[in-house]
Design an enzyme around this catalytic site. Structure first.
Site, PDB file in Angstrom:
ATOM      1  N   ASP A 177       0.849  -1.188   0.000  1.00 53.92           N
ATOM      2  CA  ASP A 177       0.000   0.000   0.000  1.00 53.92           C
ATOM      3  C   ASP A 177       0.893   1.249   0.000  1.00 53.92           C
ATOM      4  O   ASP A 177       1.841   1.338   0.785  1.00 53.92           O
ATOM      5  CB  ASP A 177      -0.907   0.002   1.234  1.00 53.92           C
ATOM      6  CG  ASP A 177      -2.013   1.037   1.129  1.00 53.92           C
ATOM      7  OD1 ASP A 177      -3.085   0.698   0.621  1.00 53.92           O
ATOM      8  OD2 ASP A 177      -1.772   2.194   1.546  1.00 53.92           O
ATOM      9  N   ILE A 178       0.589   2.197  -0.883  1.00 53.14           N
ATOM     10  CA  ILE A 178       1.358   3.442  -0.928  1.00 53.14           C
ATOM     11  C   ILE A 178       0.968   4.305   0.275  1.00 53.14           C
ATOM     12  O   ILE A 178      -0.213   4.592   0.492  1.00 53.14           O
ATOM     13  CB  ILE A 178       1.095   4.212  -2.235  1.00 53.14           C
ATOM     14  CG1 ILE A 178       1.468   3.350  -3.449  1.00 53.14           C
ATOM     15  CG2 ILE A 178       1.882   5.524  -2.259  1.00 53.14           C
ATOM     16  CD1 ILE A 178       1.123   3.995  -4.787  1.00 53.14           C
ATOM     17  N   ASN A 185      -2.292  12.895  -3.795  1.00 56.72           N
ATOM     18  CA  ASN A 185      -3.351  13.355  -4.694  1.00 56.72           C
ATOM     19  C   ASN A 185      -3.784  14.781  -4.385  1.00 56.72           C
ATOM     20  O   ASN A 185      -3.954  15.613  -5.280  1.00 56.72           O
ATOM     21  CB  ASN A 185      -4.565  12.420  -4.602  1.00 56.72           C
ATOM     22  CG  ASN A 185      -4.560  11.336  -5.662  1.00 56.72           C
ATOM     23  OD1 ASN A 185      -3.856  11.445  -6.678  1.00 56.72           O
ATOM     24  ND2 ASN A 185      -5.315  10.286  -5.440  1.00 56.72           N
ATOM     25  N   GLU A 216      -4.588   2.477  -4.339  1.00 51.34           N
ATOM     26  CA  GLU A 216      -3.130   2.442  -4.204  1.00 51.34           C
ATOM     27  C   GLU A 216      -2.648   1.136  -3.589  1.00 51.34           C
ATOM     28  O   GLU A 216      -1.518   1.047  -3.090  1.00 51.34           O
ATOM     29  CB  GLU A 216      -2.660   3.619  -3.342  1.00 51.34           C
ATOM     30  CG  GLU A 216      -3.059   3.570  -1.888  1.00 51.34           C
ATOM     31  CD  GLU A 216      -4.455   4.118  -1.595  1.00 51.34           C
ATOM     32  OE1 GLU A 216      -4.715   4.460  -0.429  1.00 51.34           O
ATOM     33  OE2 GLU A 216      -5.282   4.192  -2.525  1.00 51.34           O
TER      34      GLU A 216
END
Length: 305
Positions: A177-178, A185, A216
């Site tokens: 997971d980012i 964003n 993500e």
């Protein structure tokens, strides 16, 4: 006749070795890879376990599985997201044979033994159709932003790997997971967010079964790899992600990722394997992010109690 030279993997089934020799003699000089069978059950087993086979040419008079049954079984394979073109041959061509063959899943019908020009023309049609099928399958399985498997295809491929692993095989899963993706964003715009997702995807792609699970988050399943190897792989990926630089409007943008790792166990399911990795990922994110956490028994008990 013009057109590009095609070369396909073709299986031919007939009780007569003479017919097999005639048909393969028409195909092999054109560069096709040809496998011949007199036993239809052996042919079906080979086609089932050899995804590169694009064309099945079978007589209706084969055994122990009849030609019509063989057509039906091959059609089921094709419907399971696999390009496969089925041509039936019969020395007694009539409307009934043609109708039965087509109703049983055949794509085409040809007299036995076939003439060279007619056979090659039908194979050109087979190439056009299987190429289109392959592209449709690719589009249905691919995440358009990253080119990775989409969630449905990822889970399907992973289930197949789980079936191969059985009760005693080795396999591991990693969820990625980012970190702070919403901030990326919000601060830099969705174009930069998309670029970040693509950059991470490129680093994940070379290993195992890899898919974008949504937003993500990504999944990796590593067949035949124990937990210790998956942990080491996730650790290397963590450093790679930390070193990434995403082009921004003014300055390069940095990011990190969190990783949850789990291992296949006896009686396991893909859903269970992914769930444990997801719990470990949650622990990695809640524990400070930019970390690798493995799903241990005490961690699972704590989370599921």
């Amino acid at each position: 006749m013009g057109g590009r030279r095609i070369a396909m993997h073709i299986v031919i089934v007939d009780t007569s070795r003479v017919v097999l020799k005639i048909v393969s003699g028409l195909l092999e000089p054109r560069g096709h890879t040809v496998h011949v069978f007199t036993d239809s059950a052996e042919a079906l087993d080979y086609v089932t376990n050899t995804p590169s086979v694009r064309v099945l040419i079978t007589s209706l008079e084969v055994r122990p599985i009849s030609g019509l049954e063989l057509c039906w079984s091959a059609r089921l394979l094709a419907e399971a997201n696999r390009p496969l073109y089925v041509i039936t041959m019969s020395s007694a061509r009539n409307a009934r044979n043609l109708a039965e063959a087509l109703d049983s899943g055949a794509d085409d019908f040809i007299e036995k033994p076939p003439g060279g020009e007619e056979l090659h023309a039908r194979l050109r049609a087979a190439d056009r159709l299987t190429t289109m099928q392959s592209e449709l399958i690719r589009l249905a399985e691919t995440d358009p932003l990253t080119g990775l498997l989409n969630r449905r295809a990822f889970l399907q491929r992973s289930r197949e790997a789980g079936d191969r692993a059985g009760n005693h095989g080795r396999m591991s899963a990693i969820l990625v997971d980012i970190d702070h993706f919403k901030r990326i964003n919000d601060e830099y715009g969705h174009d930069v967010g998309d670029a970040a997702i693509q950059a991470v995807a490129r680093e994940l792609a070379p290993e195992g079964i890899v898919g974008r699970l949504g937003g993500e988050e990504f999944g990796i399943v590593l067949p035949y790899r124990p937990l210790v190897e998956a942990e080491a792989f996730a650790g290397r990926l963590r450093l790679v992600m930390q070193a990434l630089r995403i082009r921004g409007a003014k300055t390069p943008i940095r990011l990190t990722c969190s990783f949850g790792v789990s291992e296949w166990s006896e009686g396991d399911t893909i859903e269970g394997l992914i769930k444990r990795a997801d719990i470990a990922l949650y622990e990695a994110k809640s524990g400070g992010r930019n970390r690798v956490v493995s799903a241990a028994t005490d961690l699972l008990l704590a989370r599921t109690a």
